[in-house]
Structures are given as structure tokens and as C-alpha cells.
Design a protein around this motif. Structure first.
Motif, PDB file in Angstrom:
ATOM      1  N   ILE A 175      -0.834   1.773  11.818  1.00  0.00           N
ATOM      2  CA  ILE A 175      -1.972   2.708  11.978  1.00  0.00           C
ATOM      3  C   ILE A 175      -1.983   3.765  10.866  1.00  0.00           C
ATOM      4  O   ILE A 175      -2.934   3.866  10.099  1.00  0.00           O
ATOM      5  N   THR A 176      -0.885   4.485  10.732  1.00  0.00           N
ATOM      6  CA  THR A 176      -0.876   5.644   9.817  1.00  0.00           C
ATOM      7  C   THR A 176      -0.303   5.284   8.454  1.00  0.00           C
ATOM      8  O   THR A 176       0.856   4.889   8.352  1.00  0.00           O
ATOM      9  N   ALA A 177      -1.101   5.428   7.439  1.00  0.00           N
ATOM     10  CA  ALA A 177      -0.614   5.199   6.065  1.00  0.00           C
ATOM     11  C   ALA A 177       0.001   6.490   5.551  1.00  0.00           C
ATOM     12  O   ALA A 177      -0.457   7.595   5.896  1.00  0.00           O
ATOM     13  N   LEU A 178       1.043   6.368   4.699  1.00  0.00           N
ATOM     14  CA  LEU A 178       1.712   7.573   4.173  1.00  0.00           C
ATOM     15  C   LEU A 178       0.709   8.499   3.499  1.00  0.00           C
ATOM     16  O   LEU A 178       0.702   9.712   3.734  1.00  0.00           O
ATOM     17  N   ARG A 179      -0.192   7.938   2.665  1.00  0.00           N
ATOM     18  CA  ARG A 179      -1.160   8.754   1.922  1.00  0.00           C
ATOM     19  C   ARG A 179      -1.980   9.635   2.891  1.00  0.00           C
ATOM     20  O   ARG A 179      -2.135  10.832   2.680  1.00  0.00           O
ATOM     21  N   ASP A 180      -2.446   9.031   4.002  1.00  0.00           N
ATOM     22  CA  ASP A 180      -3.259   9.792   4.961  1.00  0.00           C
ATOM     23  C   ASP A 180      -2.422  10.850   5.669  1.00  0.00           C
ATOM     24  O   ASP A 180      -2.878  11.978   5.894  1.00  0.00           O
TER      25      ASP A 180
END
Ligand code: SAM
Length: 247
Positions: A175-180
Motif C-alpha cells: 500500500i504505502t510507497a516510501l516516496r509517499d
């Protein structure tokens, strides 16, 4: 001409001294002479300096600099890498690259899937890891050298109170990308660059119990994309993403 940069072992307000391999190279290979100009890192500060003396006692050389003016030094990234111990040759390559990318500190941790013989040998390997980051700092023209802690069990580090945003690189996260996550943190943070702790798993990945430990200890699980990266690639990718957001 770019002046060579040296990282002093000893210093005071007006002078700095090189010993060991650096002094050998400067004295015997580069044939340093009094008055020669250079850039010297002393206590995390960067100086324009001139060679004040070159001395040899037996096999050992010592080069002393007179510190002239202080120069602007680029700070390290506010990032501590919590790196699970894995195959030494590849881990050491990752240490070199993480240093080039600006990491501030590295904490080697023993994870469940760290191979037993590597877990036992890690303590004796730290001095070599410190030499690697010292040489890489010089090559990268850093004004500091990342701290490399002694290896600790993963749980000790995960549960340790820290005033940093704590992120675990989780190959199963979708779900969560590092960039976001970084963008979200920076948007909410009053600080320009909050400190980060980034955990990277061993070759075998995190064990389910470790993923639970991270989750229950307030670490955010993030993804670096759909592909499974080798640990050293994950380290480089994560630092590049953070650097691109902070620098
Ligand atoms: N053995 C694991 C597997 O096959 O699922 C792969 C582990 S990977 C080689 C080593 C570490 O790199 C992982 O524990 C994780 O910390 C990080 N990593 C690799 N690929 C990743 C990805 N796509 N997203 C987030 N972290 C990743």
C-alpha cells in the motif's frame, strides 16, 4: 583544481594531524611538502589547510596541517540505516554506497534470518566496516564519517526509544510507497529535515514475528515497488528517495 580532502584523526583549534594509511599515502605517494594546500575535516568541520610538517618515525608517517579558514560543509542526510547483517562482501558494498549517498549512521542488527556464522562473526568485523566508511567518506569528499555502531539484536534496536521517524522496508508491503510516506511526513513535520531510521532486512527477509514487532513498536512499513530488491539495492534506493526529498 579540486584540493584533496583528508579526514584527520587528531586536531585542535589551529592544527590537525593525519596518521596511519592516510599519512603514508600523503607523505610517501603524494610526496607532501610544507606549504602544500588541502582540505581537512577535523571534528566534523571542514577547513582549508596547509601542510605544516611531514615526519617519519620508522615505518610510520605523520602529517600535520595548519588550519586556515573554515569552509562550508554539506551535512549528512539525517538518516540512520538499521541494517540486518548478511553476506559480508555485499553488505560492505552497501556500506560504501550508503556512505557516498550521505547516511549519518549505520546500526548493524542481528535478525532471525541472519546466518548464524555471520551473526557470530559480525562483532569482529566492525573495525573493518568503520575503515570502509572512513575511506568512502574521503572518496565522496564528505565533511564527516558515518558512525557504525556495534551489532545488536534486532529487537533491542526496534524497542529502543528514538527521536526519529522510524520506517521499515517491507518487501510484502503493497500500500504505502516510501516516496509517499516521506512526502506525508515532511508535509506534517515542523522540522525541515526530521531524522529518519530506516530498517533493511537480510537476504531471507523479515520473519513474520519481526514484522509484528515493527508494527507494534510504531515503525511504518513501506514498499520500494513491486520487485524484490537485494538488500544492498534496497539500501541505495531508499537513500536516493530520501535524498531527493531532502536535498
Ligand atoms: N527473501 C525475501 C523475499 O524473497 O521476499 C527478500 C528479502 S530482500 C532480498 C532484503 C530486504 O530488502 C527486505 O527485507 C526489505 O527490507 C528490502 N526490500 C527488498 N525489496 C523490497 C521492496 N520491493 N520493498 C520494500 N523493501 C524491500
Amino acid at each position: 583544481m579540486t584540493r584533496r580532502r583528508w579526514i584527520a584523526e587528531n586536531w585542535d583549534e589551529t592544527s590537525a594531524t593525519l596518521t596511519g594509511a592516510q599519512a603514508e599515502h600523503l607523505a610517501r605517494v603524494l610526496r607532501a611538502v610544507v606549504g602544500m594546500e588541502a582540505e581537512v575535516v577535523a571534528g566534523g568541520r571542514l577547513f582549508h589547510a596547509r601542510v605544516a610538517s611531514v615526519s617519519h618515525s620508522g615505518e610510520a608517517s605523520e602529517v600535520r596541517f595548519a588550519l586556515a579558514s573554515e569552509l562550508r560543509a554539506d551535512p549528512a542526510l539525517p538518516v540512520t540505516l538499521v541494517m540486518a547483517v548478511y553476506k559480508f562482501d555485499r553488505m560492505e558494498w552497501a556500506l560504501e554506497k550508503a556512505t557516498e549517498l550521505g547516511v549519518a549512521a549505520i546500526v548493524p542488527v542481528i535478525a532471525r534470518r541472519t546466518e548464524k556464522h555471520l551473526a557470530q562473526a559480525a562483532g569482529k568485523r566492525v573495525e573493518r566496516w568503520r575503515r570502509i566508511v572512513h575511506e568512502a567518506s574521503q572518496q565522496a569528499r564528505r565533511a564527516d564519517v558515518p558512525v557504525v555502531d556495534d551489532p545488536v539484536p534486532l529487537a533491542d534496536r526496534v524497542n529502543m526509544p528514538a527521536n526519529a521517524v522510524r520506517i521499515v522496508l517491507a518487501e510484502q508491503e503493497r500500500i504505502t510507497a516510501l516516496r509517499d510516506a516521506i512526502g506525508d511526513i515532511l508535509a506534517r513535520s515542523s522540522e525541515k529535515s526530521p531524522a529518519f531510521e530506516i530498517a533493511i532486512g537480510p537476504e531471507g527477509g523479515w520473519a513474520p514475528a519481526e514484522e509484528t514487532l515493527f508494527a507494534t513498536s510504531g515503525w511504518r512499513a513501506v514498499s520500494l515497488g513491486p520487485r524484490i530488491l537485494r538488500a544492498e539495492t534496497a539500501a541505495i534506493a531508499a537513500l536516493a528517495v530520501i535524498a531527493s526529498s531532502l536535498e
